[in-house]
Design a protein around this motif. Sequence first.
Motif, short mmCIF file in Angstrom:
data_model
loop_
_atom_site.label_atom_id
_atom_site.label_comp_id
_atom_site.label_asym_id
_atom_site.label_seq_id
_atom_site.Cartn_x
_atom_site.Cartn_y
_atom_site.Cartn_z
N ALA A 1 47.81 41.83 37.35
CA ALA A 1 48.48 41.01 37.57
C ALA A 1 48.52 40.12 35.21
O ALA A 1 49.19 39.83 35.06
CB ALA A 1 47.57 39.67 37.30
N ASP A 2 47.33 40.96 34.90
CA ASP A 2 47.09 41.07 33.64
C ASP A 2 47.19 42.18 33.26
O ASP A 2 47.57 41.76 31.36
CB ASP A 2 45.39 41.10 33.29
CG ASP A 2 44.52 42.47 34.08
OD1 ASP A 2 45.61 43.05 33.93
OD2 ASP A 2 43.17 42.16 33.62
N SER A 3 48.61 42.67 33.25
CA SER A 3 49.35 43.41 32.45
C SER A 3 50.70 43.37 32.40
O SER A 3 51.26 42.73 33.75
CB SER A 3 48.96 44.94 32.50
OG SER A 3 47.56 44.86 32.07
N GLU A 4 51.33 43.79 31.73
CA GLU A 4 53.08 43.57 32.45
C GLU A 4 53.52 45.24 31.64
O GLU A 4 52.90 46.31 31.29
CB GLU A 4 53.76 42.84 31.06
CG GLU A 4 53.83 43.60 29.65
CD GLU A 4 54.44 42.36 29.39
OE1 GLU A 4 55.59 41.74 29.64
OE2 GLU A 4 54.26 41.97 27.66
N ASP B 1 41.58 43.68 25.15
CA ASP B 1 42.57 42.79 25.27
C ASP B 1 44.16 43.44 24.36
O ASP B 1 45.22 42.49 24.44
CB ASP B 1 41.94 41.48 24.68
CG ASP B 1 41.03 40.59 25.42
OD1 ASP B 1 40.78 41.20 26.31
OD2 ASP B 1 40.78 39.76 24.74
N ASP B 2 43.79 44.30 23.93
CA ASP B 2 44.98 44.51 23.21
C ASP B 2 46.00 45.89 23.49
O ASP B 2 46.45 47.07 23.30
CB ASP B 2 44.97 45.30 21.12
CG ASP B 2 43.70 45.86 21.16
OD1 ASP B 2 42.97 46.26 22.11
OD2 ASP B 2 43.25 46.54 20.32
N ALA C 1 48.36 44.61 28.83
CA ALA C 1 47.20 43.71 28.59
C ALA C 1 48.45 42.13 28.06
O ALA C 1 48.52 42.73 26.77
CB ALA C 1 45.94 44.27 27.98
N LEU C 2 48.04 41.77 28.45
CA LEU C 2 48.39 39.92 28.78
C LEU C 2 47.32 39.20 28.70
O LEU C 2 47.68 38.01 28.01
CB LEU C 2 49.35 39.65 30.24
CG LEU C 2 51.05 40.06 29.96
CD1 LEU C 2 51.31 39.92 31.81
CD2 LEU C 2 52.41 40.21 28.65
N LYS C 3 46.58 39.79 29.50
CA LYS C 3 45.24 38.33 29.59
C LYS C 3 44.17 39.16 29.43
O LYS C 3 44.01 40.76 29.58
CB LYS C 3 45.56 38.20 30.99
CG LYS C 3 46.91 37.42 31.09
CD LYS C 3 46.79 37.00 32.26
CE LYS C 3 48.19 36.34 32.96
NZ LYS C 3 48.04 36.06 34.07
N PRO C 4 42.72 38.43 28.87
CA PRO C 4 41.53 39.10 29.01
C PRO C 4 41.51 39.76 30.15
O PRO C 4 41.56 39.78 31.39
CB PRO C 4 40.71 38.21 28.61
CG PRO C 4 41.95 37.04 27.95
CD PRO C 4 43.00 37.11 28.89
N PHE C 5 40.61 40.70 30.26
CA PHE C 5 39.72 41.77 31.42
C PHE C 5 38.82 40.82 31.82
O PHE C 5 37.44 40.88 30.64
CB PHE C 5 39.68 42.60 30.59
CG PHE C 5 38.97 44.04 31.89
CD1 PHE C 5 40.52 44.37 31.94
CD2 PHE C 5 38.50 44.32 32.59
CE1 PHE C 5 39.94 45.65 33.67
CE2 PHE C 5 38.27 45.07 33.42
CZ PHE C 5 38.77 45.66 34.16
N ILE C 6 38.90 40.53 33.06
CA ILE C 6 38.02 39.45 33.49
C ILE C 6 36.95 39.98 34.11
O ILE C 6 35.52 39.87 33.98
CB ILE C 6 38.29 38.04 33.89
CG1 ILE C 6 38.66 37.21 33.54
CG2 ILE C 6 37.00 37.94 34.61
CD1 ILE C 6 39.96 36.26 34.29
#
Length: 150
Positions: free
Chosen positions: A39-42, A124-125, A63-68
């Motif tokens: 869900a954190d990627s497209e 994140d990039d 990546a779309l969102k930070p990796f948690i």
Amino acid sequence: MHNEGTPRYDGPRQLAQSLSTFARTSAADTPWNQEGLRADSEYRDLGLATVTNGRIGAKHIRALKPFIEPTGWHWHDMTGHYLYVLRGSVTFRFAGVQGDVTLSAGDGLAQPAGVPHNVMWRSDDLEVIEINEPAVFGTWDLPEPPEPWR
């Protein structure tokens, strides 16, 4: 390397008898979507599944969102799994491999197909090209880490 050995098939071939379809993929025709594993990627389908009749799949992933947190140990029922990093970096752990495996922009990896792995971190990039055989595959989580990561 020209004219070395025996060709795998009779050739040259006419377009109508080619072993894969001719197709051009353009960015405008292949929109980003979130229909992937994370869900954190497209994801953007690069069209190989269509032209190879499902033998090979290729996606541009970013990546779309930070990796948690790590993805957790899992495996895919593929016969081939390849990754090329366009931007950023990513760190994996693989069953049977000592130490972390970190890839940065310009690095490639032939992931051992079917072997459990865990994505430990990514920038994140991050942007990657992922190629897999076959195009459609399953993913299974492991209940506990494999050796040597227990």
